[in-house]
Write an enzyme that holds these catalytic residues in place. Structure first.
Site, mmCIF file in Angstrom:
data_model
loop_
_atom_site.group_PDB
_atom_site.id
_atom_site.type_symbol
_atom_site.label_atom_id
_atom_site.label_comp_id
_atom_site.label_asym_id
_atom_site.label_seq_id
_atom_site.Cartn_x
_atom_site.Cartn_y
_atom_site.Cartn_z
ATOM 1 N N ASP A 1 -10.950 -11.591 9.970
ATOM 2 C CA ASP A 1 -9.878 -11.767 8.987
ATOM 3 C C ASP A 1 -8.559 -11.973 9.739
ATOM 4 O OD1 ASP A 1 -9.058 -11.838 6.361
ATOM 5 O OD2 ASP A 1 -8.975 -9.664 6.084
ATOM 6 N N HIS B 1 0.880 -1.173 0.000
ATOM 7 C CA HIS B 1 0.000 0.000 0.000
ATOM 8 C C HIS B 1 0.922 1.227 0.000
ATOM 9 C CE1 HIS B 1 -2.477 -2.964 2.274
ATOM 10 N NE2 HIS B 1 -3.516 -2.353 1.747
ATOM 11 N N ASP C 1 2.164 2.035 3.439
ATOM 12 C CA ASP C 1 3.089 1.109 4.118
ATOM 13 C C ASP C 1 4.515 1.530 3.859
ATOM 14 O OD1 ASP C 1 0.830 -0.523 4.250
ATOM 15 O OD2 ASP C 1 1.475 -1.767 2.561
ATOM 16 N N GLU D 1 -10.753 -6.688 -5.092
ATOM 17 C CA GLU D 1 -10.577 -7.784 -4.121
ATOM 18 C C GLU D 1 -11.847 -7.959 -3.294
ATOM 19 O OE1 GLU D 1 -6.847 -7.799 -1.940
ATOM 20 O OE2 GLU D 1 -7.844 -8.635 -0.177
ATOM 21 N N ASP E 1 -0.912 -12.542 1.889
ATOM 22 C CA ASP E 1 -1.575 -11.485 2.657
ATOM 23 C C ASP E 1 -1.809 -12.055 4.054
ATOM 24 O OD1 ASP E 1 -2.884 -9.293 3.520
ATOM 25 O OD2 ASP E 1 -4.514 -9.352 2.065
ATOM 26 N N GLU F 1 -9.120 -13.701 -2.162
ATOM 27 C CA GLU F 1 -8.419 -13.986 -0.891
ATOM 28 C C GLU F 1 -9.103 -15.123 -0.148
ATOM 29 O OE1 GLU F 1 -6.908 -10.786 1.462
ATOM 30 O OE2 GLU F 1 -7.484 -11.751 3.329
ATOM 31 N N ASP G 1 -5.957 -13.608 8.854
ATOM 32 C CA ASP G 1 -4.798 -13.526 7.951
ATOM 33 C C ASP G 1 -3.636 -14.405 8.404
ATOM 34 O OD1 ASP G 1 -6.031 -11.782 6.195
ATOM 35 O OD2 ASP G 1 -5.206 -9.975 7.117
HETATM 36 C C1 XLS Z 1 -7.819 -6.666 3.884
HETATM 37 C C2 XLS Z 1 -7.277 -6.916 2.569
HETATM 38 C C3 XLS Z 1 -6.059 -6.071 2.227
HETATM 39 C C4 XLS Z 1 -5.867 -6.037 0.747
HETATM 40 C C5 XLS Z 1 -5.001 -4.929 0.270
HETATM 41 O O1 XLS Z 1 -8.601 -7.434 4.416
HETATM 42 O O2 XLS Z 1 -6.996 -8.269 2.441
HETATM 43 O O3 XLS Z 1 -4.940 -6.540 2.900
HETATM 44 O O4 XLS Z 1 -5.360 -7.241 0.281
HETATM 45 O O5 XLS Z 1 -5.571 -3.697 0.548
HETATM 46 NI NI NI Z 2 -6.049 -9.119 0.791
HETATM 47 NI NI NI Z 3 -7.921 -9.583 4.036
#
Ligand code: XLS
Ligand code: NI
Ligand code: NI
Length: 438
Positions: free
Chosen positions: A307, A101, A104, A232, A339, A268, A309
């Site tokens: 989420d 991003h 970031d 996304e 991610d 994702e 992740d």
């Molecule tokens: C958040 C998203 C983010 C995107 C990029 O849940 O997964 O990380 O991949 O903005």
């Molecule tokens: Ni993502």
């Molecule tokens: Ni995500």
């Protein structure tokens, strides 16, 4: 090239399945050929800048647990340190892509002008490191969700000035991605959704989102950026309803606003499960509609509704994902972007290596298993046979558009009853997959 942040880690190498070295690949061998292509080209792994170099382990109930050695000095010092950390990490891991991003990589300043200046300085440094290493962005994106100005959304904000700010920010983010030779650009609608319908004009917000994407497409062409644009899908979090709910909702939205020729999907895993689907479903839906562009490779915790992740470790999931990706013809501009972040209790820089090695090995095994199943026609032969009634006779006539209700009524009145159904053999197929996951 600096060796500052991971001094105890050497280049991670493929040592094969018998290796007991936790800092080695057991299955990911970048040069090994699978279906006529090296593994590295199939998998196109990417490291997520935000999770790996910015995430200190804070969660809604507690503060950061990790003291990342690159987080020291002024915000711009930290930004420069993060570049060094990222390139040292990717180089030692043997990964050619990263995703970022705008915020970031460089901090916000007191004005948009100053923020853009900060970004330009760091982009110069990124470009230098890219030149030295050959590592480049899989995709870039803009953070349109952290700053309080985006409290009502960005492209879907009720505040027109916020839309304008987001447009300026995305224009710059696409330009920077272009400068860095990025292969794509992602739109994740961070706060494009609503908390309450009581204060929301949904129709107007959706129109605004489409306008925003059309402007982005126009800008992309104007500056000559050839990368792929992606949207996304995610159903909720942080808002209670995100407009880009799942692959099907995104596809319908893109079609309605005549954007489906310009954007593909970045699917994702964790967002799929949040939407009540499995990862395999979202990939299959995207591929069935020629919308599969790229993948955010992670995993949720099915007992937690958010989420999380986490890094992907489940071979069943990576196998089915690679089945979908291979059947869709593989990646062109896209890839597998981790991610994902290490858990809050993993606090050493070396944990980043363990996490990525595990994810890469899990997908390498998924790739090999899926490819072996494809070679033996394990699922495909069965599926082909299951639809055999459509290859000739009345089935072929329906598919060719040769018959309507009238002809079909006559046909069935004559025949009386359909041919008997055959078994779906779900359990046999599940068993067959387990035979290949060894
Ligand atoms: C958040 C998203 C983010 C995107 C990029 O849940 O997964 O990380 O991949 O903005
Ligand atoms: Ni993502
Ligand atoms: Ni995500």
């Amino acid at each position: 090239m600096s060796d500052d942040y991971f001094p105890d880690v050497e280049q991670i190498l493929y040592e094969g399945p018998d290796s007991g070295n936790p800092l080695a690949f057991k299955h990911y061998n970048p040069i090994e050929q699978v279906e006529g292509k090296p593994m590295a080209e199939h998998l196109r792994f990417s490291v997520a800048y935000w999770h790996s170099f910015c995430n200190g382990g804070a969660d809604p109930f507690g503060s950061e647990t990790r003291q990342m050695p690159w987080i020291s000095g002024s915000p711009m010092d930290q930004a420069r340190n993060k570049v060094n950390a990222c390139f040292e990490f990717c180089r030692k891991l043997g990964v050619s892509f990263y995703c970022f991003h705008d915020r970031d990589v460089a901090p916000e300043g007191d004005s948009l002008k100053e923020t853009n200046k900060n970004l330009d300085k760091i982009v110069e440094m990124l470009a230098e490191r890219q030149e030295q290493t050959g590592i480049r962005p899989l995709w870039g994106t803009a953070c349109l969700f952290s700053h309080p100005r985006f409290m009502h959304g960005a492209a879907t904000s009720c505040n027109a000035d916020v839309f304008a700010y987001a447009a300026a920010q995305v224009a710059k983010a696409i330009e920077v991605t272009h400068t860095l030779g990025g292969q794509g650009y992602v739109f994740w609608g961070g706060r494009e959704g609503y908390k309450s319908l009581l204060n929301t004009d949904m129709a107007r917000e959706l129109d605004h989102l489409a306008k925003f994407l059309h402007m982005a497409v126009e800008h992309k062409h104007k500056i000559g950026f050839k990368g792929q644009l992606y949207i996304e899908p995610k159903p909720k979090e942080p808002t209670k309803h995100q407009y880009d709910f799942d692959a099907a909702a995104c596809h319908a939205f893109l079609q309605k606003y005549d954007l489906d020729g310009e954007l593909k999907l970045n699917v994702e895993a964790n967002h799929a499960t949040l939407a009540g689907h499995d990862f395999h479903h979202e990939l299959t839906y995207a591929a069935a509609n020629d919308m599969l562009g790229s993948v955010d490779a992670n995993r949720g915790d099915l007992l937690l509704g958010w989420d999380t992740d986490q890094f992907p470790t489940n071979l069943y999931d990576t196998t089915l994902a690679m089945m979908s990706i291979l059947s869709a013809g593989g990646f062109s501009t896209g890839g597998l972007n981790f991610d994902a972040h290490v858990t809050r209790e993993s606090i050493d820089p070396v944990d980043l290596f363990h996490a990525h090695i595990g994810g890469m090995d899990a997908f390498a095994r998924g790739l090999k298993i899926a490819s072996a199943m494809r070679a033996d026609g394990v699922l495909s032969d069965f599926v082909k046979q299951r639809y055999v009634s459509w290859d000739t006779g009345v089935g072929a006539d329906i598919e060719a558009g040769k018959v309507g209700f009238e002809e079909l009524s006559r046909y069935m009145l004559d025949k009386g009853e359909p041919e008997p159904n055959a078994s779906g053999r779900v359990e046999m197929l599940e068993n067959a997959i387990n035979e290949y996951i060894r």
